[in-house]
Motif scaffolding. Structure first.
Motif, PDB file in Angstrom:
ATOM      1  N   SER A 306      39.917  12.670 -30.931  1.00  0.00           N
ATOM      2  CA  SER A 306      40.592  13.896 -30.504  1.00  0.00           C
ATOM      3  C   SER A 306      40.236  14.293 -29.081  1.00  0.00           C
ATOM      4  CB  SER A 306      40.249  15.063 -31.436  1.00  0.00           C
ATOM      5  OG  SER A 306      40.626  14.776 -32.754  1.00  0.00           O
ATOM      6  N   SER A 307      39.093  13.828 -28.591  1.00  0.00           N
ATOM      7  CA  SER A 307      38.663  14.204 -27.244  1.00  0.00           C
ATOM      8  C   SER A 307      37.595  13.248 -26.753  1.00  0.00           C
ATOM      9  CB  SER A 307      38.121  15.639 -27.212  1.00  0.00           C
ATOM     10  OG  SER A 307      37.521  15.927 -25.972  1.00  0.00           O
ATOM     11  N   LEU A 308      37.923  12.508 -25.720  1.00  0.00           N
ATOM     12  CA  LEU A 308      36.940  11.628 -25.099  1.00  0.00           C
ATOM     13  C   LEU A 308      35.769  12.424 -24.552  1.00  0.00           C
ATOM     14  CD1 LEU A 308      36.005   8.920 -23.833  1.00  0.00           C
ATOM     15  CD2 LEU A 308      37.497   9.452 -21.894  1.00  0.00           C
ATOM     16  N   TRP A 309      36.040  13.646 -24.083  1.00  0.00           N
ATOM     17  CA  TRP A 309      34.996  14.424 -23.407  1.00  0.00           C
ATOM     18  C   TRP A 309      34.102  15.167 -24.388  1.00  0.00           C
ATOM     19  CZ3 TRP A 309      35.165  11.963 -19.302  1.00  0.00           C
ATOM     20  CH2 TRP A 309      36.348  11.646 -18.656  1.00  0.00           C
ATOM     21  N   VAL A 310      34.670  15.731 -25.441  1.00  0.00           N
ATOM     22  CA  VAL A 310      33.872  16.499 -26.404  1.00  0.00           C
ATOM     23  C   VAL A 310      33.293  15.585 -27.475  1.00  0.00           C
ATOM     24  CG1 VAL A 310      33.879  18.408 -28.051  1.00  0.00           C
ATOM     25  CG2 VAL A 310      35.270  18.555 -25.981  1.00  0.00           C
ATOM     26  N   GLY A 311      34.157  14.876 -28.191  1.00  0.00           N
ATOM     27  CA  GLY A 311      33.697  14.014 -29.262  1.00  0.00           C
ATOM     28  C   GLY A 311      33.123  12.700 -28.777  1.00  0.00           C
ATOM     29  N   GLY A 312      33.371  12.361 -27.511  1.00  0.00           N
ATOM     30  CA  GLY A 312      32.827  11.140 -26.945  1.00  0.00           C
ATOM     31  C   GLY A 312      31.563  11.395 -26.155  1.00  0.00           C
ATOM     32  N   ALA A 313      31.726  11.785 -24.881  1.00  0.00           N
ATOM     33  CA  ALA A 313      30.580  11.942 -23.982  1.00  0.00           C
ATOM     34  C   ALA A 313      29.615  13.019 -24.464  1.00  0.00           C
ATOM     35  CB  ALA A 313      31.079  12.264 -22.572  1.00  0.00           C
ATOM     36  N   THR A 314      30.142  14.183 -24.843  1.00  0.00           N
ATOM     37  CA  THR A 314      29.264  15.296 -25.220  1.00  0.00           C
ATOM     38  C   THR A 314      28.506  14.991 -26.509  1.00  0.00           C
ATOM     39  OG1 THR A 314      30.742  16.871 -24.136  1.00  0.00           O
ATOM     40  CG2 THR A 314      29.171  17.762 -25.732  1.00  0.00           C
ATOM     41  N   PHE A 315      29.205  14.462 -27.510  1.00  0.00           N
ATOM     42  CA  PHE A 315      28.494  14.162 -28.758  1.00  0.00           C
ATOM     43  C   PHE A 315      27.500  13.028 -28.570  1.00  0.00           C
ATOM     44  CE2 PHE A 315      27.946  11.938 -32.798  1.00  0.00           C
ATOM     45  CZ  PHE A 315      27.445  12.980 -33.560  1.00  0.00           C
ATOM     46  N   ALA A 316      27.850  12.017 -27.782  1.00  0.00           N
ATOM     47  CA  ALA A 316      26.936  10.893 -27.581  1.00  0.00           C
ATOM     48  C   ALA A 316      25.619  11.370 -26.978  1.00  0.00           C
ATOM     49  CB  ALA A 316      27.584   9.851 -26.680  1.00  0.00           C
ATOM     50  N   LEU A 317      25.686  12.301 -26.028  1.00  0.00           N
ATOM     51  CA  LEU A 317      24.474  12.770 -25.357  1.00  0.00           C
ATOM     52  C   LEU A 317      23.806  13.913 -26.118  1.00  0.00           C
ATOM     53  CD1 LEU A 317      25.804  12.630 -21.683  1.00  0.00           C
ATOM     54  CD2 LEU A 317      24.262  11.013 -22.806  1.00  0.00           C
ATOM     55  N   ALA A 318      24.554  14.984 -26.360  1.00  0.00           N
ATOM     56  CA  ALA A 318      23.960  16.151 -27.022  1.00  0.00           C
ATOM     57  C   ALA A 318      23.717  15.881 -28.508  1.00  0.00           C
ATOM     58  CB  ALA A 318      24.860  17.369 -26.841  1.00  0.00           C
ATOM     59  N   GLY A 319      24.659  15.227 -29.175  1.00  0.00           N
ATOM     60  CA  GLY A 319      24.446  14.870 -30.573  1.00  0.00           C
ATOM     61  C   GLY A 319      23.337  13.847 -30.725  1.00  0.00           C
ATOM     62  N   GLY A 320      23.263  12.906 -29.775  1.00  0.00           N
ATOM     63  CA  GLY A 320      22.158  11.952 -29.801  1.00  0.00           C
ATOM     64  C   GLY A 320      20.814  12.628 -29.656  1.00  0.00           C
ATOM     65  N   ALA A 321      20.744  13.650 -28.791  1.00  0.00           N
ATOM     66  CA  ALA A 321      19.498  14.411 -28.637  1.00  0.00           C
ATOM     67  C   ALA A 321      19.133  15.113 -29.938  1.00  0.00           C
ATOM     68  CB  ALA A 321      19.641  15.420 -27.500  1.00  0.00           C
ATOM     69  N   ALA A 322      20.148  15.625 -30.650  1.00  0.00           N
ATOM     70  CA  ALA A 322      19.882  16.284 -31.934  1.00  0.00           C
ATOM     71  C   ALA A 322      19.329  15.288 -32.952  1.00  0.00           C
ATOM     72  CB  ALA A 322      21.163  16.938 -32.455  1.00  0.00           C
ATOM     73  N   VAL A 323      19.845  14.060 -32.956  1.00  0.00           N
ATOM     74  CA  VAL A 323      19.335  13.035 -33.871  1.00  0.00           C
ATOM     75  C   VAL A 323      17.871  12.737 -33.565  1.00  0.00           C
ATOM     76  CG1 VAL A 323      19.507  10.602 -34.518  1.00  0.00           C
ATOM     77  CG2 VAL A 323      21.576  11.983 -34.317  1.00  0.00           C
ATOM     78  N   LEU A 324      17.530  12.582 -32.286  1.00  0.00           N
ATOM     79  CA  LEU A 324      16.145  12.295 -31.910  1.00  0.00           C
ATOM     80  C   LEU A 324      15.224  13.448 -32.288  1.00  0.00           C
ATOM     81  CD1 LEU A 324      16.701  10.658 -28.408  1.00  0.00           C
ATOM     82  CD2 LEU A 324      16.196   9.518 -30.572  1.00  0.00           C
ATOM     83  N   MET A 325      15.694  14.683 -32.070  1.00  0.00           N
ATOM     84  CA  MET A 325      14.881  15.840 -32.437  1.00  0.00           C
ATOM     85  C   MET A 325      14.634  15.868 -33.944  1.00  0.00           C
ATOM     86  SD  MET A 325      14.973  19.057 -33.939  1.00  0.00           S
ATOM     87  CE  MET A 325      16.737  19.305 -34.027  1.00  0.00           C
ATOM     88  N   LEU A 326      15.680  15.619 -34.725  1.00  0.00           N
ATOM     89  CA  LEU A 326      15.535  15.637 -36.176  1.00  0.00           C
ATOM     90  C   LEU A 326      14.622  14.519 -36.656  1.00  0.00           C
ATOM     91  CD1 LEU A 326      19.250  16.384 -37.127  1.00  0.00           C
ATOM     92  CD2 LEU A 326      17.301  17.887 -37.567  1.00  0.00           C
ATOM     93  N   ALA A 327      14.746  13.342 -36.049  1.00  0.00           N
ATOM     94  CA  ALA A 327      13.913  12.217 -36.464  1.00  0.00           C
ATOM     95  C   ALA A 327      12.444  12.455 -36.140  1.00  0.00           C
ATOM     96  CB  ALA A 327      14.397  10.936 -35.787  1.00  0.00           C
ATOM     97  N   ALA A 328      12.180  13.103 -35.003  1.00  0.00           N
ATOM     98  CA  ALA A 328      10.792  13.339 -34.592  1.00  0.00           C
ATOM     99  C   ALA A 328      10.147  14.466 -35.379  1.00  0.00           C
ATOM    100  CB  ALA A 328      10.739  13.663 -33.097  1.00  0.00           C
ATOM    101  N   HIS A 329      10.963  15.328 -35.968  1.00  0.00           N
ATOM    102  CA  HIS A 329      10.424  16.494 -36.670  1.00  0.00           C
ATOM    103  C   HIS A 329       9.842  16.084 -38.013  1.00  0.00           C
ATOM    104  CE1 HIS A 329      10.439  20.475 -38.644  1.00  0.00           C
ATOM    105  NE2 HIS A 329      10.322  20.927 -37.407  1.00  0.00           N
ATOM    106  N   PRO A 330       8.705  16.621 -38.396  1.00  0.00           N
ATOM    107  CA  PRO A 330       8.139  16.310 -39.716  1.00  0.00           C
ATOM    108  C   PRO A 330       9.037  16.873 -40.817  1.00  0.00           C
ATOM    109  CG  PRO A 330       6.894  18.060 -38.635  1.00  0.00           C
ATOM    110  CD  PRO A 330       7.867  17.546 -37.631  1.00  0.00           C
ATOM    111  N   PRO A 331       8.921  16.309 -42.030  1.00  0.00           N
ATOM    112  CA  PRO A 331       7.931  15.321 -42.485  1.00  0.00           C
ATOM    113  C   PRO A 331       8.380  13.894 -42.160  1.00  0.00           C
ATOM    114  CG  PRO A 331       9.305  15.972 -44.315  1.00  0.00           C
ATOM    115  CD  PRO A 331       9.756  16.803 -43.152  1.00  0.00           C
ATOM    116  N   SER A 332       7.459  12.974 -42.250  1.00  0.00           N
ATOM    117  CA  SER A 332       7.767  11.579 -41.978  1.00  0.00           C
ATOM    118  C   SER A 332       8.497  10.928 -43.144  1.00  0.00           C
ATOM    119  CB  SER A 332       6.481  10.807 -41.675  1.00  0.00           C
ATOM    120  OG  SER A 332       5.588  10.886 -42.779  1.00  0.00           O
ATOM    121  N   GLU A 333       8.340  11.491 -44.348  1.00  0.00           N
ATOM    122  CA  GLU A 333       9.023  10.945 -45.510  1.00  0.00           C
ATOM    123  C   GLU A 333      10.544  11.035 -45.308  1.00  0.00           C
ATOM    124  OE1 GLU A 333       5.025  12.164 -46.550  1.00  0.00           O
ATOM    125  OE2 GLU A 333       6.736  13.274 -45.721  1.00  0.00           O
TER     126      GLU A 333
END
Length: 665
Positions: A306-333
């Motif tokens: 639907s949008s190269l800019w929102v669902g593409g570039a923005t999600f790849a960068l900002a959504g990727g940052a959210a994934v890293l934040m969630l993965a780094a957050h405890p618990p490790s299980e």
């Protein structure tokens, strides 16, 4: 020209088509206290559209295939539920939210009004400025008429070939489904889809507010914040518009949800997908399930398509940052399972978006342009600031000046609401952190990255949309909290900020409802008959030559809206503006084509020009109207390449080709 009854019928069809599957999917995979009814419009739109789009190349796009795939989505939705998760989303408390849904529907009428023609007492038609960006209605008609995915390029096809469409067209694909279901025109379906996209985004805003402050008041306050506009009209009345424009650059497309839904509802729909995807990611961190991963893949794909800019570039960068934040957050299980499912969802989304992505890469290579994105601060400060300082000061000015001016109701209250949610170290903390990361990332992308693929910085303008939706929800939750606690000073400040943006919203609504009168508005009412005659004489697959600059005063920028909105036929060259978005042409090729068609329809074309139109552009028919210079000096009349098929005295002439492409004149 446009039937209100057809639009309403299309809206009802869209609600049934998307809210039903969305409600079932939400109840199956969204582990939340938010009633499924608030998430259903956006979630169902993404899931159903992507399912139909994925299968359309195999089974075709027709009424029966749409109903079949929709039924399969509904039947399969309960299978997404995992026995390992907690109780799914329910509709407990849904009655509390009926007023919010009603307000969301009323607000969604504001962008919808921008699409409708306004007829005065003399029969002349006025159109609102955002209709310029809805010239892509030609794509809706192309998809609905031919039922072929991927669709042909309605704007340009070398030698008359179907051509490649590189635009992210899922939103237009959804509108085409409404055409097939209801028999509406592309124009009517566009208006209905605009309403549904705005309504879905606002319902999602209400859902975010309810999640962080479960009450009837929080969603309503969130909608009030989302509906409030810029401070520019207020500042102009206090200090004068000229002085304001000296200090800060004039307004751009960076704005709130109602403004952006008026111009580009597909970007708003993409933002809804992005927010839902991050919401689902936060849930999967503690309750990973294959069913949620399937829905996540569909949301990611729908956002990109639907949008190269929102669902593409923005999600790849900002959504990727959210994934890293969630993965780094405890618990490790569960971290490994979470990352594995996210990777699987990303891979699945990649497969789903591959057709559109590959087409975009192919056209980008054909255009021989530079990088589509570059690092550059968003231009904020005006000429009153020395040019040497502007690049440096633009960075803090974006955060401290531009955002508070353009988004006053949510920049402050939304930030406060986010902080309040983060201070709760249990319950909603993980979701708040994920949505906060998404919002900060989206705003940072807008602040520092610039898109170069078109004439405008679409990335900078559209990247803010996920943050706008999220912060509107947090603003509603924060304001509801201070109201409940009777914090009078905070209540007054919030009310003042919302009220300060109301004049801008009134200007938007008034402009959308009234439109702009022009001399060309007196001609447009007769054009449905013109294009009906063209459709009788010209087959659906034939490309038509028409004046790209005809009735150009209907919009602030020249474009042939008459063809785009009414023709339901392909063009062999629809003008430089449409070619910029759709055609695999270099800037020089676009300019040469524009000059060629301008000469011919100005009446100064020569036989070689018509031969080029026929052979290189594949023009199988031509339309000359009384508004064209060629009406008085008609090069088609004497050409052996075309014959007169039909003429309406004093109004139009329709020519069809008498030779095949590649035949010498």
């Amino acid at each position: 020209m446009v039937s209100t009854a057809h639009i309403l019928f299309s809206i009802l069809a869209g609600l049934a088509l998307w809210c039903g599957p969305g409600w079932l999917v939400a109840r199956a995979v969204m582990i939340s206290r938010v009633p499924a009814i608030l998430l259903a419009p956006a979630l169902g739109w993404a899931v159903q559209n992507m399912a139909v789009l994925a299968l359309a190349p195999i089974i075709g796009l027709s009424l029966s295939s749409i109903l079949l795939v929709t039924a399969l989505v509904c039947v399969g939705a309960p299978l997404l539920r995992s026995a390992r998760t907690a109780l799914p989303t329910t509709d407990a408390g849904a009655r509390l939210l009926l007023p919010a849904l009603a307000v969301a529907a009323l607000l969604a009428c504001i962008p919808t009004a921008a699409i409708l023609p306004k007829v005065d007492a003399d029969g002349a038609i006025a159109l609102a400025a955002p209709i310029y960006d809805h010239a892509k209605i030609a794509l809706i008609d192309e998809i609905a008429l031919h039922g072929v995915v991927p669709p042909a390029n309605p704007v340009f096809g070398a030698g008359g070939a179907p051509g490649v469409i590189s635009y992210y067209y899922l939103w237009h694909f959804g509108a085409a489904q409404l055409v097939i279901l209801t028999g509406a025109t592309g124009w009517e379906a566009d208006a209905a889809a605009t309403f549904l996209s705005a309504f879905a985004a606002l319902a999602l805003v209400a859902g975010i507010a309810f999640r962080f402050r479960p009450s009837a008041m929080a969603p309503l306050l969130a909608l009030a914040a989302a509906a409030s506009g810029s401070l520019r009209p207020l500042l102009a009345s206090l200090f004068g518009a000229a002085r304001v424009d000296q200090v800060i650059e004039p307004a751009t497309g960076l704005a709130g949800v109602l403004y952006q839904a008026s111009w580009s509802p597909h970007h708003v729909a993409s933002a809804s997908c992005v927010v839902l995807a991050v919401w689902l990611l936060a849930q999967m961190r503690t309750r990973p399930s294959p069913g949620a991963a399937v829905v996540l893949a569909l949301l990611i794909a729908a956002g990109f398509d639907s949008s190269l800019w929102v669902g593409g570039a923005t999600f790849a960068l900002a959504g990727g940052a959210a994934v890293l934040m969630l993965a780094a957050h405890p618990p490790s299980e569960g971290r490994g399972r979470f990352l594995a499912l996210v990777a699987a969802a990303a891979l699945g989304a990649g497969v789903l978006v591959a057709p559109i992505l590959l087409a975009q890469l192919q056209v980008a290579a054909a255009r021989v342009g530079g990088p589509p994105i570059r690092i550059e601060p968003f231009a904020v400060l005006g000429p009153a600031v020395p040019a040497g300082l502007r690049m440096i000061l633009d960075i803090p000015a974006y955060w401290l000046l531009l955002l508070p001016i353009e988004l006053p109701a949510i920049a402050f209250a939304g930030s406060v609401g986010l902080v309040m949610a983060l201070r709760r170290r249990h319950g909603t903390y993980r979701l708040a952190a994920a949505l906060g990361t998404l919002s900060l990332g989206a705003l940072a992308i807008s602040a520092f990255l610039v898109s170069t693929a078109g004439e405008n910085n679409d990335l900078g303008w559209r990247a803010v949309l996920p943050a706008v939706l999220v912060l509107s929800g947090f603003a509603g939750a924060a304001i509801a909290s201070v109201v409940q606690r009777q914090r009078w000073l905070a209540m007054g400040a919030a009310a003042l900020l919302i009220a300060a943006g109301v004049p801008d919203s009134v200007v938007l609504a008034t402009g959308n409802l009234r439109g702009v009168r022009s001399v060309d508005g007196e001609t447009l009412p007769g054009d449905p008959a013109l294009w009906a005659a063209v459709r009788r004489e010209v087959a659906a697959e034939v490309r038509i030559a028409s004046n790209p600059g005809r009735l150009e005063q209907l919009t602030p920028w020249p474009i042939n809206l008459s063809w785009a909105l009414l023709a339901r036929r392909r063009s062999c060259f629809a003008g430089p503006e449409m070619a910029l978005a759709f055609a695999p042409l270099t800037p020089q090729q676009r300019a040469e084509a524009a000059n060629l068609f301008a000469r011919v329809f100005d009446g100064t074309g020569v036989p070689a020009d018509l031969a080029q139109m026929r052979l290189n552009f594949g023009c199988g028919a031509a339309v000359v109207t009384a508004q064209d210079g060629a009406w008085r000096s008609d090069p088609f009349a004497a050409s052996p390449l075309f014959r007169l098929a039909q003429e309406e005295e004093g109004r139009w002439r329709i020519y069809v080709a008498v030779t095949q492409p590649g035949t010498a004149p």
